[in-house]
Design an enzyme around this catalytic site. Structure first.
Site, PDB file in Angstrom:
ATOM      1  N   GLY A 151       0.389   6.046   5.000  1.00 17.06           N
ATOM      2  CA  GLY A 151       1.284   5.290   5.868  1.00 17.06           C
ATOM      3  C   GLY A 151       2.425   4.651   5.098  1.00 17.06           C
ATOM      4  N   GLY A 157      -0.350   4.359   0.421  1.00 12.92           N
ATOM      5  CA  GLY A 157      -1.185   5.443   0.942  1.00 12.92           C
ATOM      6  C   GLY A 157      -0.322   6.314   1.832  1.00 12.92           C
ATOM      7  N   VAL A 216      -1.944  -7.508  -3.903  1.00 17.51           N
ATOM      8  CA  VAL A 216      -1.469  -8.589  -3.021  1.00 17.51           C
ATOM      9  C   VAL A 216      -2.702  -9.358  -2.575  1.00 17.51           C
ATOM     10  CG1 VAL A 216      -0.316  -9.156  -0.854  1.00 17.51           C
ATOM     11  CG2 VAL A 216       0.481  -7.213  -2.217  1.00 17.51           C
ATOM     12  N   GLU A 248     -18.779  17.342   4.483  1.00 17.36           N
ATOM     13  CA  GLU A 248     -18.066  17.965   3.362  1.00 17.36           C
ATOM     14  C   GLU A 248     -18.794  17.733   2.042  1.00 17.36           C
ATOM     15  OE1 GLU A 248     -13.591  17.692   5.366  1.00 17.36           O
ATOM     16  OE2 GLU A 248     -14.168  16.230   3.870  1.00 17.36           O
ATOM     17  N   ASP A 308      -4.978   2.895   8.688  1.00 22.66           N
ATOM     18  CA  ASP A 308      -6.380   2.556   8.987  1.00 22.66           C
ATOM     19  C   ASP A 308      -6.553   1.122   9.478  1.00 22.66           C
ATOM     20  OD1 ASP A 308      -7.101   5.067   8.241  1.00 22.66           O
ATOM     21  OD2 ASP A 308      -8.093   4.501   6.371  1.00 22.66           O
ATOM     22  N   ALA A 318      -5.512  10.467   8.390  1.00 23.46           N
ATOM     23  CA  ALA A 318      -4.179  10.540   7.778  1.00 23.46           C
ATOM     24  C   ALA A 318      -3.042  10.701   8.802  1.00 23.46           C
ATOM     25  CB  ALA A 318      -4.153  11.693   6.781  1.00 23.46           C
ATOM     26  N   GLY A 342       0.807  -1.219   0.000  1.00 17.25           N
ATOM     27  CA  GLY A 342       0.000   0.000   0.000  1.00 17.25           C
ATOM     28  C   GLY A 342       0.838   1.266   0.000  1.00 17.25           C
TER      29      GLY A 342
HETATM   30  C1  LIG Z   1     -13.512  10.485   1.508  1.00 20.26           C
HETATM   31  C2  LIG Z   1     -12.439  10.486   2.556  1.00 20.26           C
HETATM   32  C3  LIG Z   1     -12.119  11.674   3.215  1.00 20.26           C
HETATM   33  C4  LIG Z   1     -11.131  11.685   4.180  1.00 20.26           C
HETATM   34  N1  LIG Z   1     -10.849  12.873   4.788  1.00 20.26           N
HETATM   35  C5  LIG Z   1      -9.842  12.919   5.686  1.00 20.26           C
HETATM   36  C6  LIG Z   1      -9.466  14.151   6.269  1.00 20.26           C
HETATM   37  O1  LIG Z   1     -10.046  15.201   5.974  1.00 20.26           O
HETATM   38  N2  LIG Z   1      -8.444  14.147   7.163  1.00 20.26           N
HETATM   39  C7  LIG Z   1      -7.789  12.997   7.492  1.00 20.26           C
HETATM   40  O2  LIG Z   1      -6.839  13.040   8.290  1.00 20.26           O
HETATM   41  N3  LIG Z   1      -8.130  11.813   6.962  1.00 20.26           N
HETATM   42  C8  LIG Z   1      -9.139  11.745   6.065  1.00 20.26           C
HETATM   43  N4  LIG Z   1      -9.483  10.544   5.506  1.00 20.26           N
HETATM   44  C9  LIG Z   1      -8.853   9.310   5.999  1.00 20.26           C
HETATM   45  C10 LIG Z   1      -7.469   9.117   5.432  1.00 20.26           C
HETATM   46  O3  LIG Z   1      -7.458   9.309   4.051  1.00 20.26           O
HETATM   47  C11 LIG Z   1      -7.019   7.703   5.775  1.00 20.26           C
HETATM   48  O4  LIG Z   1      -7.052   7.560   7.171  1.00 20.26           O
HETATM   49  C12 LIG Z   1      -5.618   7.435   5.289  1.00 20.26           C
HETATM   50  O5  LIG Z   1      -5.585   7.473   3.881  1.00 20.26           O
HETATM   51  C13 LIG Z   1      -5.139   6.073   5.784  1.00 20.26           C
HETATM   52  O6  LIG Z   1      -3.862   5.857   5.303  1.00 20.26           O
HETATM   53  P1  LIG Z   1      -3.366   4.372   5.030  1.00 20.26           P
HETATM   54  O7  LIG Z   1      -1.936   4.484   4.605  1.00 20.26           O
HETATM   55  O8  LIG Z   1      -3.701   3.504   6.164  1.00 20.26           O
HETATM   56  O9  LIG Z   1      -4.250   3.845   3.825  1.00 20.26           O
HETATM   57  P2  LIG Z   1      -4.578   4.483   2.396  1.00 20.26           P
HETATM   58  O10 LIG Z   1      -4.141   5.900   2.300  1.00 20.26           O
HETATM   59  O11 LIG Z   1      -6.010   4.175   2.160  1.00 20.26           O
HETATM   60  O12 LIG Z   1      -3.692   3.618   1.432  1.00 20.26           O
HETATM   61  C14 LIG Z   1      -3.867   2.241   1.240  1.00 20.26           C
HETATM   62  C15 LIG Z   1      -3.221   1.874  -0.087  1.00 20.26           C
HETATM   63  O13 LIG Z   1      -3.126   0.471  -0.177  1.00 20.26           O
HETATM   64  C16 LIG Z   1      -3.473   0.030  -1.455  1.00 20.26           C
HETATM   65  N5  LIG Z   1      -3.924  -1.347  -1.288  1.00 20.26           N
HETATM   66  C17 LIG Z   1      -4.857  -1.800  -0.435  1.00 20.26           C
HETATM   67  N6  LIG Z   1      -4.952  -3.120  -0.489  1.00 20.26           N
HETATM   68  C18 LIG Z   1      -4.055  -3.538  -1.393  1.00 20.26           C
HETATM   69  C19 LIG Z   1      -3.687  -4.824  -1.899  1.00 20.26           C
HETATM   70  N7  LIG Z   1      -4.266  -5.950  -1.448  1.00 20.26           N
HETATM   71  N8  LIG Z   1      -2.729  -4.890  -2.855  1.00 20.26           N
HETATM   72  C20 LIG Z   1      -2.130  -3.758  -3.310  1.00 20.26           C
HETATM   73  N9  LIG Z   1      -2.450  -2.519  -2.862  1.00 20.26           N
HETATM   74  C21 LIG Z   1      -3.384  -2.423  -1.916  1.00 20.26           C
HETATM   75  C22 LIG Z   1      -4.538   1.008  -1.902  1.00 20.26           C
HETATM   76  O14 LIG Z   1      -4.632   1.088  -3.311  1.00 20.26           O
HETATM   77  C23 LIG Z   1      -4.038   2.311  -1.289  1.00 20.26           C
HETATM   78  O15 LIG Z   1      -3.212   3.025  -2.183  1.00 20.26           O
HETATM   79  C24 LIG Z   1     -10.467  10.493   4.512  1.00 20.26           C
HETATM   80  C25 LIG Z   1     -10.773   9.300   3.863  1.00 20.26           C
HETATM   81  C26 LIG Z   1     -11.739   9.291   2.888  1.00 20.26           C
HETATM   82  C27 LIG Z   1     -12.062   8.004   2.175  1.00 20.26           C
END
Ligand SMILES: Cc1cc2nc3c(=O)[nH]c(=O)nc-3n(C[C@H](O)[C@H](O)[C@H](O)COP(=O)(O)OP(=O)(O)OC[C@H]3O[C@@H](n4cnc5c(N)ncnc54)[C@H](O)[C@@H]3O)c2cc1C
Length: 425
Positions: A17, A15, A81, A172, A302, A317, A13
């Site tokens: 993190g 994202g 994955v 929003e 997350d 985030a 991922g």
């Molecule tokens: C509509 C919306 C609004 C938001 N607004 C806010 C805000 O205003 N402020 C805030 O702080 N947070 C906000 N968030 C939450 C924030 O975006 C998330 O908490 C944050 O992105 C989590 O980061 P992460 O690295 O855990 O996962 P993510 O950023 O979701 O990244 C996960 C990544 O893993 C990849 N992935 C997943 N499973 C697989 C797999 N099996 N194989 C390959 N790739 C995979 C995905 O494609 C993705 O790129 C919002 C979320 C959403 C959906």
């Protein structure tokens, strides 16, 4: 190129993190492979602006290869994955590839949680990916085009837009949709088409923005209602059908648009059955973010069940970024034979925007802002946090343009949205 003498780190991922974790490994003697099903990173906090035609998808996405262009120890691999073998330390991709690892960081984020409400996965729109956002934009604009040529569809709910969930995302979306209707589509369409459009925001709790203090919630409610959003508090959704939705009270609403903003749950590939799953689909982890049974596997963002004072960190985030940095530092320390440290969360507060000149901000130490100043702070922070100068410049230009002209150049319908009106007949 991978050096077989160096530890192999895989990050699932890219994202918030995953990117931060890879960056923290910049100077570590390891080879890092970042895997993502998309070749771009999505800035999810601005997804709602793509869904409401305020920004283009490219404004909030950034090519992952571009992010790591200057980091020699990172390779990117596009793909899904599917499975992880914790015991044997390898993972499988959907194309059949089998990749071994010494350290694994699971940063696969979350997926829409329908909480078991009937019909959500079939008929409601989620807002978790860029595809989701573009689908919502296409669908909403298409409803107006349909009603322009077939006004009788209004009575079937074609211009009734239901948003479920009164947290930041729901608020929003509601505020931005109202702005789109009032400032932009009002000039595009005849009064008879735009006047019947209505937005209903459904929240099962007693107030909007439940993670904020009462007065901030009250401010959001007052603003949205003043702009014409119908807010239904203390009201939950019983089911969604192809032509409408039904509330727990029994009230049914004719609509072709239910946007589900009610929550997410951690998402991971298969292979983690032995890991206890906590509230919100989060994995139980140790204080240093690794799995109890496998100290070479870290879970962040997350999907991670990190807690402060027995309260889960929000699925937002900031925790993902800080956890990503910590997991990277832990691996760096491990390969250098240094000792592990517990993760410490630094609370920097929270913010949400409601619409033009209206946002709420809560900072640690009790400082609370709302209204214009909070809105400016929200704009500035989101601009700074975007990856890449081009994206920042493009978002800034779009925001300035939208603000001064009351226009939205991104109100484009791509592809051929499904006519849900005929489908429901
Ligand atoms: C509509 C919306 C609004 C938001 N607004 C806010 C805000 O205003 N402020 C805030 O702080 N947070 C906000 N968030 C939450 C924030 O975006 C998330 O908490 C944050 O992105 C989590 O980061 P992460 O690295 O855990 O996962 P993510 O950023 O979701 O990244 C996960 C990544 O893993 C990849 N992935 C997943 N499973 C697989 C797999 N099996 N194989 C390959 N790739 C995979 C995905 O494609 C993705 O790129 C919002 C979320 C959403 C959906």
């Amino acid at each position: 190129l991978a050096d077989s003498n160096r530890s192999q780190v895989i990050i699932i991922g890219a994202g918030f993190g995953g990117i931060k974790a890879a960056r923290a490994l910049r100077k570590a003697p390891v080879d890092v492979t970042v895997i993502d099903r998309n070749n771009y990173h999505t800035f999810q906090p601005l997804l709602y602006q793509v869904a409401t035609a305020g920004l283009e998808p490219g404004d909030i996405a950034y090519a992952i290869r571009g992010i790591f262009r200057k980091q020699n120890n990172v390779a990117f691999r596009l793909g899904e994955v599917t499975d992880v073998s914790l015991a044997d330390r390898f993972l499988w991709m959907s194309d059949g590839a089998r990749l071994p690892y010494d350290y694994l960081i699971v940063a696969s984020g979350a997926e829409t949680n329908d909480f078991g409400v009937e019909g959500v996965s079939e008929h409601a729109f989620g807002l978790k990916t860029l595809d989701d956002a573009v689908r919502i934009r296409n669908h909403i604009l298409f409803q107006f085009e349909l009603c322009n040529s077939r006004p009788e569809l209004v009575d079937e709910g074609a211009l009734t837009f239901v948003i479920v969930g009164g947290g930041s995302t729901g608020v929003e979306v509601a505020g931005a949709l109202m702005e789109l209707f009032d400032h932009v589509l009002r000039k595009d369409f005849q009064r008879s088409t735009i006047e019947p459009a209505q937005i209903i925001l459904v929240e099962q709790g007693a107030r909007l923005l439940p993670s904020f203090n009462d007065r901030q919630s009250g401010f959001a409610l007052k603003k949205l209602e003043r702009w014409g959003v119908k807010v239904e508090l203390g009201c939950s959704l019983a089911r969604v059908e192809s032509g409408g939705c039904v509330l727990e009270s029994g009230k049914s609403i004719d609509t072709k648009t239910v946007i589900w903003a009610a929550g997410v749950r951690g998402a991971s590939p298969r292979g983690f059955d032995s890991v206890p799953v906590l509230s919100g689909g989060r994995f139980q982890i140790r204080a240093n973010l690794s799995l109890e049974s496998h100290n070479e596997v870290f879970v962040i963002g997350d999907l991670a069940g990190a807690q402060v004072d027995e309260t889960f960190l929000p699925q937002t985030a900031l925790p993902a970024i800080q956890e990503g940095r910590h997991a990277g530092c832990e691996i760096r320390a491990a390969v250098r034979g240094k000792k592990s440290r517990p993760f410490k969360y630094r609370d920097l507060g929270q913010m949400a925007t409601i619409g033009r000149h209206a946002a709420v901000v809560e900072l640690p130490g009790g400082l609370k802002l709302r209204g214009y100043v909070a809105w400016l702070a929200w704009l500035l922070l989101h601009l700074i946090k975007l990856i890449g100068f081009r994206n920042r410049a493009s978002v800034l230009v779009n925001w300035v343009w939208n603000y001064w002209t009351f226009d939205r150049t991104a109100r484009l319908i791509f592809g051929h949205p499904v006519d849900r009106n005929s489908a429901s007949k």
